[in-house]
Design an enzyme around this catalytic site. Sequence first.
Site, PDB file in Angstrom:
ATOM      1  N   GLY A   1      60.053  16.541 150.525  1.00 55.06           N
ATOM      2  CA  GLY A   1      60.259  16.257 151.982  1.00 55.06           C
ATOM      3  C   GLY A   1      59.686  17.177 152.423  1.00 55.06           C
ATOM      4  O   GLY A   1      59.016  18.320 152.304  1.00 55.06           O
ATOM      5  N   LYS A   2      59.710  16.555 153.857  1.00 50.62           N
ATOM      6  CA  LYS A   2      59.275  16.712 154.833  1.00 50.62           C
ATOM      7  C   LYS A   2      59.777  16.390 155.879  1.00 50.62           C
ATOM      8  O   LYS A   2      60.240  14.869 156.096  1.00 50.62           O
ATOM      9  CB  LYS A   2      57.620  16.956 155.152  1.00 50.62           C
ATOM     10  N   GLY A   3      59.702  16.968 157.476  1.00 46.87           N
ATOM     11  CA  GLY A   3      60.093  16.626 158.744  1.00 46.87           C
ATOM     12  C   GLY A   3      59.588  16.895 159.612  1.00 46.87           C
ATOM     13  O   GLY A   3      58.844  17.678 159.499  1.00 46.87           O
TER      14      GLY A   3
END
Length: 430
Positions: A119-121
């Site tokens: 994931g990444k934000g």
Amino acid sequence: MPRRGPAEYNATIRMPEHGSIFGAMLQEFDEAARLLKLDPSIWRILTHPKRQIIVSCPVQMDSGEIEVFTGYRVQYNITLGPAKGGIRYHPDVSLDEVTALAAWMTWKCAVAHIPFGGGKGGIVCDPTRLSRRELEALTRRYVAEIIDAIGPEKDVPAPDVNTNDQVMAWVMDTYSMHVGHTSTAVVTGKPIELGGSLGRREATGRGVMIVTREAAKHRGLDLAAATIAIQGFGNVGSVSADLLARTGARIVAVTDSIGGVQNPKGLDVPKMLEYAAEHKTIDKFPGGEPITNEQLFALDTDVLIPAALENQITVDNAASIRTKILIEAANGPTTPEAHQMLHERGVFVVPDILANSGGVTVSYFEWVQDRYGYFWEESDVNARLEKKMHEAFHAVLQTAMKYGVDMRTAAYIVAISRVGTVTRMRGMYA
Ligand code: NAD
């Protein structure tokens, strides 16, 4: 270059936009998938993000005005476990970039053989122009907006560009307030007092030291007599320099964003650490002569470690690089074209998704300790990291030899086959 996906199987694929970072990821993916003869159905699944969330975060600024910031969280793949990946605060954050980074986290966690997806934000903002109160308000509002999507079993954020352990403490507190109890395992990279892990700060540099040692062994180089140049003297560069110098290797050049220093006899790394702590740079360090990045890249060393930024080694300077081993401590320091040039010249490149995976590996240990509620000695953390990095390096090396490919393609093959196997075994819910 047009993308050659599983089209030969008449599959419908989404073509990336020209110049897209996600498109670059897909090209690396496709090459490995072709060699693996990946089932086209699995190919299609693994080239699509599972979930992309876009949120608007209204924040009252110190002036009294309300500003609205755009935030993203992408869960690229959660087949092996909860999504794992950092949150970055930067004006250039985009959905394309966050999606590519989330995909790379998927492959990195799979190479590291830890039970996490990717994931990444990110939030589109310039944190240097925000007060501490505004930064906290923005962080808490962003977390509130994505609250249903994150959690110890779902998605576990971490620090990334311009976020740190304080930001993670706010993430942990906001999430805990919403669920009604303290939940330390929702985020990693926390302060030790809040459930962080001993050894996390040094983990990426320690992993870099381990893969450098293994790469040297593979190439028949004696690390204790090797010369090493390092670009970047931040968290990763400085810890790598320190641990490598302790093996006996000579750190002959280091640069940072302000300047650089070289000494063919070897720099005194403990003194440099003290100097950097005091001056916030190693520029003008008295133990050597000045050096630029371009000069550092062109040094005749055994090992070169870019540990600063992406896209540092390009077609413009790849021909001047004379090292035997390149360890990608930074994320994406080498462009695909430059990588090809180096590989053809026999430079042994240890790719980022393997070389800097020590950080996410100890993030996994932090999550495990939080869920246990039982914290390990630093020596336990380091011993487990040593084992994991050793296994990851040799799994990729064996794959490179089996397929006759470079280490980057081999790392993708290892990752894709691990995620692909579990996808197939779990079957399709439809
Ligand atoms: P950091 O901010 O602590 O340090 C970055 C260093 O690079 C600083 O010394 C800075 O002066 C230097 N630098 C910046 N621009 C430069 C330039 N033009 N020339 C030479 N040096 C320059 O960052 P970090 O945490 O050490 O991360 C470095 C790289 O490693 C990044 O690509 C990051 O994504 C990657 N990485 C970090 C971790 C981690 O655990 N910290 C994990 C995986 C990957």
